[in-house]
Motif scaffolding. Sequence first.
Motif, short mmCIF file in Angstrom:
data_model
loop_
_atom_site.label_atom_id
_atom_site.label_comp_id
_atom_site.label_asym_id
_atom_site.label_seq_id
_atom_site.Cartn_x
_atom_site.Cartn_y
_atom_site.Cartn_z
N GLU A 273 102.30 -119.44 -16.99
CA GLU A 273 101.89 -120.74 -17.55
C GLU A 273 100.65 -120.58 -18.43
O GLU A 273 100.55 -121.22 -19.48
N ALA A 274 99.71 -119.74 -18.02
CA ALA A 274 98.49 -119.54 -18.80
C ALA A 274 98.82 -118.92 -20.16
O ALA A 274 98.30 -119.37 -21.20
N VAL A 275 99.68 -117.92 -20.17
CA VAL A 275 100.09 -117.29 -21.43
C VAL A 275 100.87 -118.26 -22.28
O VAL A 275 100.67 -118.36 -23.51
N HIS A 276 101.76 -119.02 -21.66
CA HIS A 276 102.57 -119.99 -22.38
C HIS A 276 101.71 -121.04 -23.07
O HIS A 276 101.93 -121.41 -24.23
N GLY A 277 100.68 -121.50 -22.34
CA GLY A 277 99.83 -122.55 -22.89
C GLY A 277 98.86 -122.08 -23.95
O GLY A 277 98.39 -122.87 -24.77
N ALA A 278 98.55 -120.77 -23.97
CA ALA A 278 97.52 -120.26 -24.87
C ALA A 278 98.07 -119.63 -26.14
O ALA A 278 97.29 -119.25 -27.01
N THR A 279 99.39 -119.54 -26.27
CA THR A 279 99.94 -118.78 -27.40
C THR A 279 100.81 -119.61 -28.34
O THR A 279 101.53 -119.05 -29.16
N GLY A 287 105.56 -116.00 -22.39
CA GLY A 287 105.60 -116.39 -20.98
C GLY A 287 106.70 -115.65 -20.23
O GLY A 287 106.51 -115.19 -19.11
N TRP A 288 107.87 -115.54 -20.89
CA TRP A 288 108.98 -114.80 -20.27
C TRP A 288 108.61 -113.33 -20.10
O TRP A 288 108.91 -112.73 -19.06
N ILE A 289 107.95 -112.76 -21.11
CA ILE A 289 107.54 -111.35 -21.00
C ILE A 289 106.55 -111.17 -19.84
O ILE A 289 106.63 -110.20 -19.09
N THR A 290 105.64 -112.12 -19.69
CA THR A 290 104.68 -112.06 -18.59
C THR A 290 105.38 -112.10 -17.25
O THR A 290 105.07 -111.33 -16.34
N ASN A 291 106.35 -113.01 -17.12
CA ASN A 291 107.12 -113.11 -15.88
C ASN A 291 107.88 -111.82 -15.62
O ASN A 291 107.95 -111.33 -14.48
N THR A 292 108.45 -111.24 -16.69
CA THR A 292 109.21 -110.00 -16.55
C THR A 292 108.32 -108.85 -16.10
O THR A 292 108.69 -108.07 -15.22
N ILE A 293 107.12 -108.77 -16.69
CA ILE A 293 106.18 -107.71 -16.31
C ILE A 293 105.75 -107.88 -14.85
O ILE A 293 105.72 -106.91 -14.08
N GLY A 294 105.45 -109.12 -14.46
CA GLY A 294 105.07 -109.38 -13.07
C GLY A 294 106.18 -109.02 -12.11
O GLY A 294 105.94 -108.40 -11.06
N SER A 295 107.43 -109.39 -12.46
CA SER A 295 108.58 -109.05 -11.61
C SER A 295 108.75 -107.54 -11.52
O SER A 295 109.03 -106.99 -10.44
N ALA A 296 108.58 -106.85 -12.66
CA ALA A 296 108.75 -105.40 -12.68
C ALA A 296 107.67 -104.70 -11.85
O ALA A 296 107.96 -103.71 -11.16
#
Length: 324
Positions: A273-279, A287-296
Amino acid sequence: MSGGLFALLDDIAVLAKAAAASIDDVGAAAGRASAKAAGVIVDDTAVTPRYVQGLDPKRELPIIKKIAIGSLRNKLLFILPAALLLSQFLPWALTPLLMIGGTYLCFEGAEKIWEKISHHPEGQADELHEGGQVADEKDIVSGAVRTDFILSAEIMVISLNEVANEPLLSRAVILAIVALAITALVYGVVALIVKMDDVGLNLAARGNGVASRLGRGMVAAMPKVLTTLSTVGIAAMIWVGGHILLLGLHDLSEMLGWHVLALPYEWVHHAEEAVHGATGALGGLLGWITNTIGSAILGLIVGAIVVAVLHLLPQRARVAAEAH
């Protein structure tokens, strides 16, 4: 009389529209379910070509056909009925079962990374070609079908979780469509991959023209294609497995009332959410990339722990026992 006929035709038209809408819904649900299983599909496609390495080229397609039939049998005759019974009578068990499958995916991905780092042979497909000897075709097919059973079970359970709220008949139809479509996709692509070098050799033999250069390029590219596919498969397994665990921990926290289980999900969700709101305009993608990295990251941690428990600790115990 004509009024009754028109009324009947109108009813038939309404039923036809409802049936068409239902078919569209089933098709859309099957598409969503298949997409969720993408990581396992890529790995299945990456693993299977190894089973026909070193065989007579004339036997490659027949063997792949046998493996595909075995895969379809796995999905339709064994996994599908079991998954439907589970979703009908023990729906609460889907989350733990998915998490077990997600853990297995993380383990598979981490194990392949460990094999590359430690230079150990990779999996059952290599066991069938040890010492330069190619195993019997029946052994190759049975080994491939056994491995496929695990991957197929993952695909079907992930797909089932996407349509768990559908009526029983719809679930059965959707999962059958997923089974047919994914089997055709995986083994169709595998057939193209294993025959691509043969096509390239045939083209390369046609003198020095464009076709010959294209053929030589195809032959030279095949090892790189297989390596890339394998790497993508490993990354996809770790990401998909980690994502399943993230969502599963969140669902378990709600089922059991243990908030601590949801912490990894909340950390990744807040970062997304933070990345999504700031970019701005790129927020959705980043945001999807952030979620993917966190999941990985979660997937790699869990996978590394399982690899350590199943491989490293027993290996150290054997070394210590031999030293004494």
